[in-house]
Design a protein around this motif. Structure first.
Motif, PDB file in Angstrom:
ATOM      1  N   VAL A 173       0.936  -1.194   0.023  1.00  0.00           N
ATOM      2  CA  VAL A 173       0.128  -0.001  -0.033  1.00  0.00           C
ATOM      3  C   VAL A 173       0.880   1.214   0.015  1.00  0.00           C
ATOM      4  O   VAL A 173       0.290   2.357   0.376  1.00  0.00           O
ATOM      5  CB  VAL A 173      -1.000   0.007   1.086  1.00  0.00           C
ATOM      6  CG1 VAL A 173      -1.925  -1.292   0.907  1.00  0.00           C
ATOM      7  CG2 VAL A 173      -0.520   0.001   2.414  1.00  0.00           C
ATOM      8  N   ALA A 174       2.232   1.039  -0.561  1.00  0.00           N
ATOM      9  CA  ALA A 174       2.845   2.190  -0.592  1.00  0.00           C
ATOM     10  C   ALA A 174       2.605   3.329  -1.636  1.00  0.00           C
ATOM     11  O   ALA A 174       2.757   4.428  -1.064  1.00  0.00           O
ATOM     12  CB  ALA A 174       4.396   1.919  -0.803  1.00  0.00           C
ATOM     13  N   LYS A 175       1.834   2.990  -2.639  1.00  0.00           N
ATOM     14  CA  LYS A 175       1.544   4.097  -3.553  1.00  0.00           C
ATOM     15  C   LYS A 175       0.142   4.166  -3.243  1.00  0.00           C
ATOM     16  O   LYS A 175      -0.666   3.280  -3.058  1.00  0.00           O
ATOM     17  CB  LYS A 175       1.920   3.439  -4.998  1.00  0.00           C
ATOM     18  CG  LYS A 175       3.496   3.416  -5.176  1.00  0.00           C
ATOM     19  CD  LYS A 175       3.690   3.205  -6.639  1.00  0.00           C
ATOM     20  CE  LYS A 175       5.376   3.203  -6.847  1.00  0.00           C
ATOM     21  NZ  LYS A 175       5.660   2.849  -8.064  1.00  0.00           N
ATOM     22  N   ALA A 176      -0.531   5.197  -3.996  1.00  0.00           N
ATOM     23  CA  ALA A 176      -1.901   5.601  -3.727  1.00  0.00           C
ATOM     24  C   ALA A 176      -2.725   4.552  -4.683  1.00  0.00           C
ATOM     25  O   ALA A 176      -2.404   4.139  -5.683  1.00  0.00           O
ATOM     26  CB  ALA A 176      -2.291   6.989  -4.310  1.00  0.00           C
ATOM     27  N   PRO A 177      -3.935   4.408  -4.029  1.00  0.00           N
ATOM     28  CA  PRO A 177      -4.801   3.325  -4.672  1.00  0.00           C
ATOM     29  C   PRO A 177      -5.782   4.293  -5.915  1.00  0.00           C
ATOM     30  O   PRO A 177      -5.753   5.159  -6.044  1.00  0.00           O
ATOM     31  CB  PRO A 177      -5.918   2.845  -3.558  1.00  0.00           C
ATOM     32  CG  PRO A 177      -5.886   4.194  -2.923  1.00  0.00           C
ATOM     33  CD  PRO A 177      -4.550   4.717  -2.961  1.00  0.00           C
ATOM     34  N   VAL A 178      -6.325   3.017  -6.580  1.00  0.00           N
ATOM     35  CA  VAL A 178      -7.335   3.344  -7.634  1.00  0.00           C
ATOM     36  C   VAL A 178      -8.573   3.448  -6.918  1.00  0.00           C
ATOM     37  O   VAL A 178      -8.835   2.421  -6.040  1.00  0.00           O
ATOM     38  CB  VAL A 178      -7.367   2.542  -8.809  1.00  0.00           C
ATOM     39  CG1 VAL A 178      -8.606   2.770  -9.685  1.00  0.00           C
ATOM     40  CG2 VAL A 178      -6.202   2.605  -9.563  1.00  0.00           C
ATOM     41  N   ILE A 179      -9.553   4.215  -6.883  1.00  0.00           N
ATOM     42  CA  ILE A 179     -10.650   4.117  -6.332  1.00  0.00           C
ATOM     43  C   ILE A 179     -12.142   4.491  -7.219  1.00  0.00           C
ATOM     44  O   ILE A 179     -11.628   5.018  -8.380  1.00  0.00           O
ATOM     45  CB  ILE A 179     -10.887   5.265  -5.251  1.00  0.00           C
ATOM     46  CG1 ILE A 179     -11.017   6.698  -5.882  1.00  0.00           C
ATOM     47  CG2 ILE A 179      -9.561   5.026  -4.184  1.00  0.00           C
ATOM     48  CD1 ILE A 179     -11.327   7.930  -4.828  1.00  0.00           C
ATOM     49  N   GLY A 180     -13.136   4.063  -6.924  1.00  0.00           N
ATOM     50  CA  GLY A 180     -14.380   4.068  -7.695  1.00  0.00           C
ATOM     51  C   GLY A 180     -15.494   3.605  -6.825  1.00  0.00           C
ATOM     52  O   GLY A 180     -15.579   3.339  -5.724  1.00  0.00           O
ATOM     53  N   VAL A 181     -16.662   3.480  -7.753  1.00  0.00           N
ATOM     54  CA  VAL A 181     -17.716   2.671  -7.099  1.00  0.00           C
ATOM     55  C   VAL A 181     -18.412   1.709  -8.111  1.00  0.00           C
ATOM     56  O   VAL A 181     -18.122   1.717  -9.319  1.00  0.00           O
ATOM     57  CB  VAL A 181     -18.777   3.780  -6.781  1.00  0.00           C
ATOM     58  CG1 VAL A 181     -18.485   4.798  -5.568  1.00  0.00           C
ATOM     59  CG2 VAL A 181     -19.447   4.707  -7.985  1.00  0.00           C
ATOM     60  N   THR A 182     -19.144   0.767  -7.515  1.00  0.00           N
ATOM     61  CA  THR A 182     -19.793  -0.115  -8.396  1.00  0.00           C
ATOM     62  C   THR A 182     -21.422   0.294  -8.562  1.00  0.00           C
ATOM     63  O   THR A 182     -21.812   0.588  -7.399  1.00  0.00           O
ATOM     64  CB  THR A 182     -19.506  -1.583  -7.748  1.00  0.00           C
ATOM     65  OG1 THR A 182     -18.011  -1.883  -8.244  1.00  0.00           O
ATOM     66  CG2 THR A 182     -20.107  -2.567  -8.827  1.00  0.00           C
ATOM     67  N   GLY A 183     -21.991  -0.103  -9.707  1.00  0.00           N
ATOM     68  CA  GLY A 183     -23.439  -0.187  -9.694  1.00  0.00           C
ATOM     69  C   GLY A 183     -24.023   1.433  -9.658  1.00  0.00           C
ATOM     70  O   GLY A 183     -25.211   1.598  -9.859  1.00  0.00           O
ATOM     71  N   GLU A 184     -23.109   2.496  -9.757  1.00  0.00           N
ATOM     72  CA  GLU A 184     -23.600   3.928  -9.770  1.00  0.00           C
ATOM     73  C   GLU A 184     -22.854   4.590 -10.615  1.00  0.00           C
ATOM     74  O   GLU A 184     -21.498   4.234 -10.844  1.00  0.00           O
ATOM     75  CB  GLU A 184     -23.774   4.425  -8.227  1.00  0.00           C
ATOM     76  CG  GLU A 184     -24.653   3.875  -7.446  1.00  0.00           C
ATOM     77  CD  GLU A 184     -24.584   4.732  -6.206  1.00  0.00           C
ATOM     78  OE1 GLU A 184     -25.193   5.815  -6.148  1.00  0.00           O
ATOM     79  OE2 GLU A 184     -24.751   3.986  -5.432  1.00  0.00           O
ATOM     80  N   THR A 185     -23.198   5.601 -11.285  1.00  0.00           N
ATOM     81  CA  THR A 185     -22.655   6.492 -12.039  1.00  0.00           C
ATOM     82  C   THR A 185     -22.784   7.925 -11.516  1.00  0.00           C
ATOM     83  O   THR A 185     -23.410   8.427 -11.315  1.00  0.00           O
ATOM     84  CB  THR A 185     -22.951   6.834 -13.624  1.00  0.00           C
ATOM     85  OG1 THR A 185     -23.132   5.397 -14.164  1.00  0.00           O
ATOM     86  CG2 THR A 185     -22.465   7.507 -14.329  1.00  0.00           C
ATOM     87  N   LEU A 186     -21.368   8.124 -11.035  1.00  0.00           N
ATOM     88  CA  LEU A 186     -21.312   9.513 -10.305  1.00  0.00           C
ATOM     89  C   LEU A 186     -21.084  10.494 -11.289  1.00  0.00           C
ATOM     90  O   LEU A 186     -20.684  10.195 -12.295  1.00  0.00           O
ATOM     91  CB  LEU A 186     -20.116   9.479  -9.232  1.00  0.00           C
ATOM     92  CG  LEU A 186     -20.298   8.346  -8.184  1.00  0.00           C
ATOM     93  CD1 LEU A 186     -19.033   8.545  -7.410  1.00  0.00           C
ATOM     94  CD2 LEU A 186     -21.579   8.531  -7.298  1.00  0.00           C
ATOM     95  N   THR A 187     -21.576  11.914 -10.856  1.00  0.00           N
ATOM     96  CA  THR A 187     -21.313  13.025 -11.645  1.00  0.00           C
ATOM     97  C   THR A 187     -20.539  14.061 -10.485  1.00  0.00           C
ATOM     98  O   THR A 187     -20.841  13.869  -9.135  1.00  0.00           O
ATOM     99  CB  THR A 187     -22.253  13.586 -12.192  1.00  0.00           C
ATOM    100  OG1 THR A 187     -23.372  13.893 -11.154  1.00  0.00           O
ATOM    101  CG2 THR A 187     -22.848  12.559 -13.302  1.00  0.00           C
TER     102      THR A 187
END
Length: 195
Positions: free
Chosen positions: A51-65
């Motif tokens: 976990v030394a480098k920043a992660p990828v983030i997001g969400v499942t099942g929803e489209t954010l704006t």
């Protein structure tokens, strides 16, 4: 029969919590967090080196704006270090939908490196070892977001961040999504910040 009903309700209550027990604010919707190809299920114990480098983030099942603010807060677990305060491991603004997906996750990205850049977990050596919690909180970002003047030293110093107070001072609504992982001492190298 009553025992099974109560046990089921307790299990359901713990299943939905995406933040560690006792952490405020509590959040029920999962923020997808990936370190490389490793998906972080809430509470996953993982090595510091992963976990030394920043992660990828997001969400499942929803489209954010819109735009979003990500906080990562370190909170000691049990043991002698449990009385240590929280540490701000990241406060990154301007996350927005990227149009990309990873394993079904709608990925959010940012070019921002602040107000507080990411630094990975580095729990101090302790005997016996105890997992430390690292909580990710995704907030809707208010228009013209800026760190409140009364919170600037907490953000720049990173130690002892009181997130509920920060939320109030910054006019943030409750987090939309959260997740957390655990890291314990063992594969550590010396770091400037430890939590």
């Amino acid at each position: 029969m009553l025992f099974y009903t109560i046990a089921s309700l307790l299990l359901v209550g713990t299943t939905f919590a995406q933040t560690p027990p006792g952490f405020t604010p509590s959040v029920n919707k999962t923020l997808d967090v990936y370190y490389g190809s490793t998906y972080i299920t809430p509470g996953l114990l993982i090595k510091k080196s992963a976990v030394a480098k920043a992660p990828v983030i997001g969400v499942t099942g929803e489209t954010l704006t819109g735009k979003y603010l990500l906080a990562m807060i370190g909170k000691p677990g049990q043991g002698a270090n449990a009385k240590r305060g929280t540490v701000l491991h990241a406060l990154l603004q301007d996350f927005a939908p990227s149009g990309q997906t990873q394993n079904g996750t709608n990925v959010l990205t940012t070019k921002a490196t602040g107000p507080a850049s990411y630094f990975g977990p580095a729990p101090p050596a302790e005997t016996p070892k105890h997992p430390h919690n690292y909580i990710f909180l995704l907030h809707e970002q208010p228009a013209n977001f800026a760190v409140p003047s009364g919170q600037k030293s907490a953000v720049s110093g990173r130690m002892g961040i009181d997130w509920p107070k920060f939320m109030k001072d910054a006019g943030l609504s409750d987090p939309l999504y959260a997740n957390y992982l655990q890291v314990q001492s063992g594969d550590n190298t010396k770091r400037e910040w430890q939590a």
